[in-house]
Design an enzyme around this catalytic site. Sequence first.
Site, PDB file in Angstrom:
ATOM      1  N   GLY A  69      16.013  16.113  14.350  1.00  0.00           N
ATOM      2  CA  GLY A  69      16.294  15.144  13.300  1.00  0.00           C
ATOM      3  C   GLY A  69      16.610  15.788  11.968  1.00  0.00           C
ATOM      4  CE  LYS A 123     -26.002   9.885 -18.054  1.00  0.00           C
ATOM      5  NZ  LYS A 123     -26.913   9.308 -19.065  1.00  0.00           N
ATOM      6  CG  HIS A 124     -27.498  13.429 -14.350  1.00  0.00           C
ATOM      7  ND1 HIS A 124     -26.627  14.464 -14.612  1.00  0.00           N
ATOM      8  CD2 HIS A 124     -27.916  12.992 -15.558  1.00  0.00           C
ATOM      9  CE1 HIS A 124     -26.544  14.648 -15.921  1.00  0.00           C
ATOM     10  NE2 HIS A 124     -27.314  13.762 -16.521  1.00  0.00           N
ATOM     11  CG  ASN A 177     -40.908  12.398  -1.844  1.00  0.00           C
ATOM     12  OD1 ASN A 177     -40.625  12.265  -0.667  1.00  0.00           O
ATOM     13  ND2 ASN A 177     -41.737  13.337  -2.279  1.00  0.00           N
TER      14      ASN A 177
END
Length: 532
Positions: free
Chosen positions: A42, A283-284, A426
Amino acid sequence: MTETDRPRRVTRALLSVSDKTGLIEFAQALAAHGVELVSTGGTAKAIAAAGLKVKDVSELTGFPEMMDGRVKTLHPKVHGGLLAIRDNKEHAEAMKTHGIAPIDLLVVNLYPFEATVDKGAGFEECIENIDIGGPAMIRAAAKNHDDVAVVVEAQDYKAVLDELAANNGATTLALRRRLAAKAYARTGAYDAAISNWFNRQLEIDAPDFRAFGGKLIQSLRYGENPHQTAAFYATPDKRPGVSTARQLQGKELSYNNINDTDAAYECIGEFDAKRTAACVIVKHANPCGVAEGSDLVSAYRKALACDSTSAFGGIIAMNRALDADTAREITKIFTEVIIAPDASEEAIAIIGARKNLRLLLAGSLPDPRAPGLTAKTVAGGLLVQSRDNAVVDDMIFKVVTKRAPTDAEMRDLRFAFRVAKHVKSNTIIYAKDLATVGIGAGQMSRVDSARIAARKAQDAANELKLAEPLTKGSVVASDAFFPFADGMLACIEAGATAVVQPGGSMRDDEVIKAADEHGIAMVFTGTRHFRH
């Protein structure tokens, strides 16, 4: 003349591309430099249709294409032309003996395997879109970069043409080496996409070799810190999010912006937009406020109320198209990034008045149930795991205390555990009326997370001038089991009336007993959501 100045004149180019972007203009420019064009299938038809003289590769090899095009360039007259070292007398003699013409420029982009997989094609169609001759030619040309230039992407056409114009139809070694390095990276990423697709098809979780590859989205000014270099790459995984989003305005995204925006959008993906409006503020990389509401503006206000101090300079994610009322509310404080599936024209105009505020439209939400892989580097290795695609809606909440949660408590427990999945361990989440009211994240002790979250709730109450913190009468979620009763007791002390946790501790009976003694309802999910 230095080594990097050694030019190599381009007399013959082989072009074989599935992506025809810029092909004709490039071929025309090559022809203007007197370059003989050789092509396949092609590509050859497209070049000929543009009125350019082009030789089919079968004329070069003296061998026809066969097997549905599977065999066309795998021939000594192609690979000899690419691999022959021009200054090597033995190589030159072999070329002369066997009638091998040099190929000085190779232009190949590979069969669209990644796009074929992405559109959901069947196994056989994917297999047929694995390119064989293309990678073989690319690797040959890249190996022989002292003499041959290799182009694997249309965006490099200009660099080649600029060099031909500046060097009387020749390329420099410096450019050829850069192109060779890119060529090997492209074939590496291509093979990685194929191998990972095969592993998924065969349900192999731990293959003997694991490869990852990506394409550059943007170079970043720096990484997490200014002394670190960084760049952002797209992988074949077309998961809606920051990598697929369209940035309408604002400054260039930083490394930390991208990381935090991803965290926000993955969390908002947990909230079905058909069921509820929802907002996540990050945030962060940790949510500092999450809420559901009857509309986006009410969800945003509830999320902001959880911790308006941390929300300053944060990332905001919405699960529905951003509307004008919500946009106005958001612009009342400093925000780094807003990401949503879409936005109204009025909302876009409102955000547009804040030139540094980035607005990203991702088109859709990520599917929280979708499979996939995540990877993390460690010294000398990679940790690879399947994505945490456990979803609250699929979990059975088992009541383990004498008192069962009320309907309102159960609703908030499900909400809180939905959020806990996206907070660093945690994790302790206090929630009330489908909004976080205290978040404790990333502490070494679960007790500390409970106390920090309660303290944050007290600070929020002071800010809102409330008589008591919203943790009074709230529910609480823990991402992992309580190893002792003390963590749960700290939550009860903060005012929680119901608890959701995975369960599975050796001291579950002790924790259940303490809950019963305080009249607390508790449910186990059997699913842990550690996020390190």
